[in-house]
Design a protein around this motif. Structure first.
Motif, mmCIF file in Angstrom:
data_model
loop_
_atom_site.group_PDB
_atom_site.id
_atom_site.type_symbol
_atom_site.label_atom_id
_atom_site.label_comp_id
_atom_site.label_asym_id
_atom_site.label_seq_id
_atom_site.Cartn_x
_atom_site.Cartn_y
_atom_site.Cartn_z
ATOM 1 N N UNK A 40 0.848 -1.187 0.000
ATOM 2 C CA UNK A 40 0.000 0.000 0.000
ATOM 3 C C UNK A 40 0.887 1.241 0.000
ATOM 4 N N UNK A 41 0.669 2.130 -0.991
ATOM 5 C CA UNK A 41 1.384 3.399 -1.071
ATOM 6 C C UNK A 41 0.439 4.544 -0.688
ATOM 7 N N UNK A 42 0.950 5.519 0.036
ATOM 8 C CA UNK A 42 0.181 6.693 0.443
ATOM 9 C C UNK A 42 0.868 7.928 -0.124
ATOM 10 N N UNK A 43 0.130 8.768 -0.851
ATOM 11 C CA UNK A 43 0.755 9.961 -1.426
ATOM 12 C C UNK A 43 1.070 10.989 -0.334
ATOM 13 N N UNK A 44 2.310 11.503 -0.349
ATOM 14 C CA UNK A 44 2.742 12.498 0.620
ATOM 15 C C UNK A 44 3.415 13.687 -0.054
ATOM 16 N N UNK A 45 3.056 13.962 -1.313
ATOM 17 C CA UNK A 45 3.729 15.022 -2.063
ATOM 18 C C UNK A 45 3.640 16.365 -1.356
ATOM 19 N N UNK A 46 2.452 16.834 -1.086
ATOM 20 C CA UNK A 46 2.279 18.161 -0.502
ATOM 21 C C UNK A 46 2.911 18.255 0.874
ATOM 22 N N UNK A 47 2.629 17.277 1.725
ATOM 23 C CA UNK A 47 3.176 17.301 3.087
ATOM 24 C C UNK A 47 4.687 17.176 3.095
ATOM 25 N N UNK A 48 5.269 16.553 2.054
ATOM 26 C CA UNK A 48 6.717 16.328 2.029
ATOM 27 C C UNK A 48 7.518 17.596 1.789
ATOM 28 N N UNK A 49 6.888 18.605 1.207
ATOM 29 C CA UNK A 49 7.608 19.830 0.854
ATOM 30 C C UNK A 49 8.101 19.868 -0.574
ATOM 31 N N UNK A 50 7.862 18.810 -1.355
ATOM 32 C CA UNK A 50 8.256 18.820 -2.764
ATOM 33 C C UNK A 50 7.292 19.694 -3.555
ATOM 34 N N UNK A 51 7.832 20.700 -4.235
ATOM 35 C CA UNK A 51 7.046 21.584 -5.090
ATOM 36 C C UNK A 51 7.828 21.807 -6.376
ATOM 37 N N UNK A 52 7.589 20.953 -7.344
ATOM 38 C CA UNK A 52 8.374 21.034 -8.579
ATOM 39 C C UNK A 52 7.582 20.431 -9.722
#
Length: 552
Positions: A40-52
């Protein structure tokens, strides 16, 4: 790897390079591991700080690579993203061990360039600081690592003239005792004096160290060039020699002569393209990316090639005597001709392929990023990336939707890597005209309660001298009478790669033995280790040294 004198022995004892689903079962050994479902994968893009994001332009549409490297030497994988017309971006990993994924932007004019297509991490000078080979429209920049995620331009210091065109592929190998690597660089379309494309394929080049060994000599042309999008030095036939595979985009080349390529690379000799007299069979595809892994259990690596429509999984037709391949992608379940869901029935467009074990069951899996080139009407616009889950019989089944990574962005470069060092491989993917996406692997659990699936090892291999990361060597892992092997390479993928930990799934095994076959074909001792740990293996070491992640 293995010389000719040892190849028969390999066949007899059935040692493998990540064989059928990562294990080649020897006579008298237990059966292959039982296949687990997709994690199971959980998206963490926004919370991770990645903005690109990769810009949405025609030139950027064949770029979008991502490099995974440890630029601050804390053991946690950091990220470098291409951006096309947008600035490229370096992100330092600030995740807690086993916790949510977190990244912090590191700004620097050297890394924040525009017109970057992708990058590969590599320790060129063997000083222990990872360097970056940055591929862009206009050439290749070699950025020397200084530690602390800081870099300096090193083209001039290493006398590297490089190329001046649309750089889209790179691979590296160390020949003989050279301290510096041999670099192969692929280019896409020729550019005119104003920087506009001529729609003619440019030539590729190889760079060897000069006589003094401290810098590079003149470019060695690899001609003809057929719009290269991926390159990989690999020991395809067990000879101990690393030849150069080149995957080319048929969109623009001469259909009468253009094809996929394999170059014979003999130390001290000019490169020579394999031809029909050698057993090489011409093949034309919209070549995008390369990944290499032994899927059949014959001890020799198969080659997975992404394309538009059907992808290819090539295996040697009659063993290592000649480079004659046949396609087994359909038979193994990884052809990926059309989107597996979403209602779009047009052909797929595939980019970055990567073999690894995402559920730690000891059976190799395969991620393939997908997405329309830009607005090609004859190809699927809703084209989700694939996550093929390895089965005990050597086939694969689609698991992307079950894993929770289903989306319809136009994928490009990607990477499977353990970003929070919990023994589970996470996923990052670059998208054309949209934000990068980052998913955390929580195994059989949830985001609040991650749970392991199978056991695992993560190994970092080093040796003294120029080739510090033992590129061209092989990591072997033995459980009972079964051995899995991984080739250590730089190149392939879609304009991006990784340098650092090699991840091995162990299934239900509580321990294993590991050893390294070094690039000069010498072999270290078997070292007994327990499962579920990070290990440093140095050349000449009598034991593997455990390494424990620390909070940043």
């Amino acid at each position: 790897m293995i010389g000719h004198k040892r190849l028969l022995a390999v066949a007899i004892v059935a040692v493998t390079v990540v064989a059928v689903a990562a294990w080649w079962v020897l006579p008298g050994a237990a059966t292959a591991p039982a296949a687990l479902r997709a994690p199971h994968f959980v998206e963490e893009t926004t919370a991770s700080g990645l903005q690109h994001s990769l810009d949405d332009s025609d030139t950027a549409s064949i770029g979008g690579g991502v490099a995974v490297l440890d630029c601050d030497e804390d053991g946690f994988p950091d990220l470098y993203f291409a951006g096309g017309a947008n600035p490229a971006a370096l992100y330092r990993n600030v995740s807690e061990p086993g916790g949510p994924l977190r990244f912090s932007r590191v700004t620097d004019p050297l890394t924040d360039q525009v017109n970057v297509n992708g990058a590969y991490p590599i320790d060129i000078d063997g000083d222990g600081h990872v360097d970056l080979a940055v591929l862009r429209i206009g050439g290749v920049d070699l950025l020397r690592g200084l530690g602390g995620c800081r870099f300096e331009r090193a083209n001039e210091a290493w006398s590297f003239a490089g190329v001046t065109g649309w750089a889209t592929a790179l691979s590296a190998t160390w020949e003989g005792a050279n301290r510096l690597p041999t670099l192969a660089i692929g280019q896409y379309l020729q550019l005119d004096s104003s920087g506009e494309s001529t729609f003619d394929c440019d030539q590729n080049a190889m760079f060897r160290p000069d006589a003094a060994g401290a810098g590079y000599g003149s470019a060695i042309p690899l001609v003809p060039g057929y719009c290269a999008l991926s390159m990989l030095f690999s020991d395809w036939n067990g000879s101990g020699r690393r030849d150069l595979r080149v995957s080319n985009d048929r969109q623009y080349y001469d259909y009468q002569n253009g094809q996929e390529q394999l170059w014979r690379i003999e130390p001290g000799q000019p490169p020579r393209a394999y031809g029909a007299a050698d057993g090489w069979v011409s093949m034309q595809i919209w070549g995008m990316g390369i990944s290499s892994q032994d899927v059949t259990g014959d001890g020799l690596p198969e080659v997975y090639l992404t394309s538009q429509g059907d992808n290819k999984l090539q295996t040697l037709l009659a063993g290592p005597s000649q480079p004659t391949y046949r396609d087994i992608a359909l038979k193994r379940g990884v052809i990926g001709t059309h989107p597996f869901t979403g209602g779009d029935t047009l052909p797929s467009t595939a980019w970055h392929p990567e073999f690894d074990d995402v559920n730690n069951d000891g059976l190799i899996d395969l991620f393939v990023s997908k997405g329309n080139v830009n607005r090609q009407a004859d190809y699927a616009s809703r084209d989700p990336s694939d996550l093929f889950i390895g089965q005990a019989d050597g086939t694969f089944v689609e698991g992307a939707e079950q894993a929770g990574i289903l989306n319809y962005a136009r994928g490009r470069g990607a990477a499977l890597a353990d970003f929070n060092l919990d023994g589970l491989l996470d996923l990052v993917e670059v998208n054309l005209g949209a934000s990068v996406r980052l998913w955390r692997n929580v195994g059989s659990g949830t985001v609040d309660a991650p749970a392991p699936m199978g056991n695992w090892l993560a190994v970092r291999v080093t040796q003294p001298g120029g080739n510090r990361d033992a590129i061209g060597g092989w990591l072997e892992v033995r459980i009972g009478n079964s051995v899995t092997r991984r080739e250590l390479t730089i190149g392939g993928g879609h304009i991006g790669g990784q340098l650092g930990w090699t991840h091995i799934g162990l299934g239900d095994a509580s321990g294993a033995e590991i050893r390294v076959t070094w690039p000069d074909e010498s072999t270290g001792p078997w070292l007994t280790v327990a499962a579920n740990q990070f290990l440093d293996v140095g050349r000449g070491a009598a034991e593997a040294r455990p390494w424990t992640p620390q909070a940043p």
